[in-house]
Design an enzyme around this catalytic site. Structure first.
Site, PDB file in Angstrom:
ATOM      1  N   VAL A   1      13.236  26.488  -3.898  1.00  0.00           N
ATOM      2  CA  VAL A   1      14.464  25.947  -4.007  1.00  0.00           C
ATOM      3  C   VAL A   1      14.852  25.000  -2.990  1.00  0.00           C
ATOM      4  O   VAL A   1      14.477  25.140  -1.772  1.00  0.00           O
ATOM      5  CB  VAL A   1      15.620  26.956  -3.943  1.00  0.00           C
ATOM      6  CG1 VAL A   1      17.098  26.518  -3.802  1.00  0.00           C
ATOM      7  CG2 VAL A   1      15.529  28.020  -5.086  1.00  0.00           C
TER       8      VAL A   1
ATOM      9  N   SER B   1      17.589  26.225   4.807  1.00  0.00           N
ATOM     10  CA  SER B   1      16.442  27.133   5.217  1.00  0.00           C
ATOM     11  C   SER B   1      15.171  26.758   4.448  1.00  0.00           C
ATOM     12  O   SER B   1      14.232  27.429   4.392  1.00  0.00           O
ATOM     13  CB  SER B   1      16.622  28.468   5.452  1.00  0.00           C
ATOM     14  OG  SER B   1      17.109  29.110   4.103  1.00  0.00           O
ATOM     15  N   CYS B   2      15.594  25.842   3.545  1.00  0.00           N
ATOM     16  CA  CYS B   2      14.475  25.628   2.564  1.00  0.00           C
ATOM     17  C   CYS B   2      13.023  25.052   3.054  1.00  0.00           C
ATOM     18  O   CYS B   2      11.936  25.058   2.162  1.00  0.00           O
ATOM     19  CB  CYS B   2      14.883  24.914   1.363  1.00  0.00           C
ATOM     20  SG  CYS B   2      15.207  23.041   1.711  1.00  0.00           S
ATOM     21  N   GLY B   3      13.045  24.371   4.298  1.00  0.00           N
ATOM     22  CA  GLY B   3      11.952  23.748   4.537  1.00  0.00           C
ATOM     23  C   GLY B   3      11.736  22.400   4.129  1.00  0.00           C
ATOM     24  O   GLY B   3      10.636  21.707   4.521  1.00  0.00           O
TER      25      GLY B   3
END
Length: 284
Positions: A109, A114-116
């Protein structure tokens, strides 16, 4: 559900005088979103409009785009070890034939901070997943006067019922270009408030929201700009600052992005063609 606010004891200090009193606080609880029975995401939210929140979240993920793609949403019974229902877990059932994303991997996602992913990868993810271009209804192009835009924060504030009791909620609202309030939602997280708006619109068969103006309290992050794009909303305004990536996304997709909307003052970061700037300039 009556869990939007809670009461807590507080020590109040005013000009050196100390007293105790109950205080009304906004409730914050986790909501686990499951997709066809499999855990997908957990978000901290203010209870209420949970089904709309889950539906709007899936719109922002590119899973849903039409009401007929959603079979139903239910609270999961037996959410605790003793079998009681916390009303903090919802399961979204997709209609037959609707593709189910691969959720067996670590969350694939791109929407959360915080998904990177960042920079161009995030922009590409939105552009390739969005179902509708951020454009205007060809029969009703969106154009908003600066006076109308400047009036929206006060109209949003007047509609915030829970904020008046707690002072601790963000809000998001949909308006017509003429300034008519279409819907408003409150939540401890502004991204949840937007998901609740978009989810309700999905359930009512109103997507894409190509004739709407989205106003959010606080800042305009990439995540909020992405949610606007995924719902087909052409104008996003915020009372505080946008992030650099939100501006990049707005410029790339054609989204009108306004920040620091406070009274008659505002900054326009992208999509100025939808604002009546020349008319306003001619009067100054």
């Amino acid at each position: 559900m009556g869990r939007v606010t809670e009461r807590r004891r507080v020590i109040r200090i005013r000009d050196g005088a100390v007293s105790t009193r109950p205080d009304t606080l906004v409730a914050e609880e986790p909501l686990e979103i499951r997709l066809n029975g499999k855990p997908l995401a957990i978000t901290m939210r203010t209870p209420g409009d949970d089904f709309a929140l889950a539906a709007g979240f899936l719109v922002s993920e590119g899973v849903l785009g039409r009401a007929d793609e959603l079979a139903n949403i239910v609270y999961c019974a037996g959410a605790t070890a003793d079998g009681s229902n916390t009303y903090n877990v919802v399961d979204v059932k997709l209609a037959p034939g609707v593709p189910v994303p691969d959720i067996t991997l670590e969350r694939n996602v791109y929407t959360t901070s915080s998904c990177g992913l960042c920079g161009k990868a995030s922009l590409d993810a939105v552009r390739t997943t969005a179902r509708w271009p951020v454009g205007d209804d060809e029969n009703h192009p969106v154009r908003i006067d600066l006076e109308t835009l400047a009036s929206l924060p006060d109209r949003l504030r007047a509609a915030q019922r829970v904020f008046d009791r707690t002072g601790g909620l963000h809000a998001a609202a949909l308006f017509t270009p003429e300034g008519e309030l279409l819907d408003v939602r409150e939540d401890v997280g502004r991204h949840n408030a937007v998901d609740k708006l978009v989810g309700r619109a999905l359930q009512q068969g109103l997507l894409p929201l190509s004739g709407a103006v989205l106003l959010v309290s606080g800042r305009a992050s990439f995540e909020l700009a992405q949610k606007a794009v995924m719902a087909g909303i052409p104008v996003l305004a915020a009372v505080s600052a946008p992030s650099s990536l939100a501006v990049d996304l707005a410029a790339e997709t054609g989204l009108t992005l306004v920040g620091f909307l406070r009274g008659a003052s505002m900054n326009v970061y992208a999509g100025e063609h939808r604002l009546a700037l020349r008319t306003a300039a001619g009067r100054t």
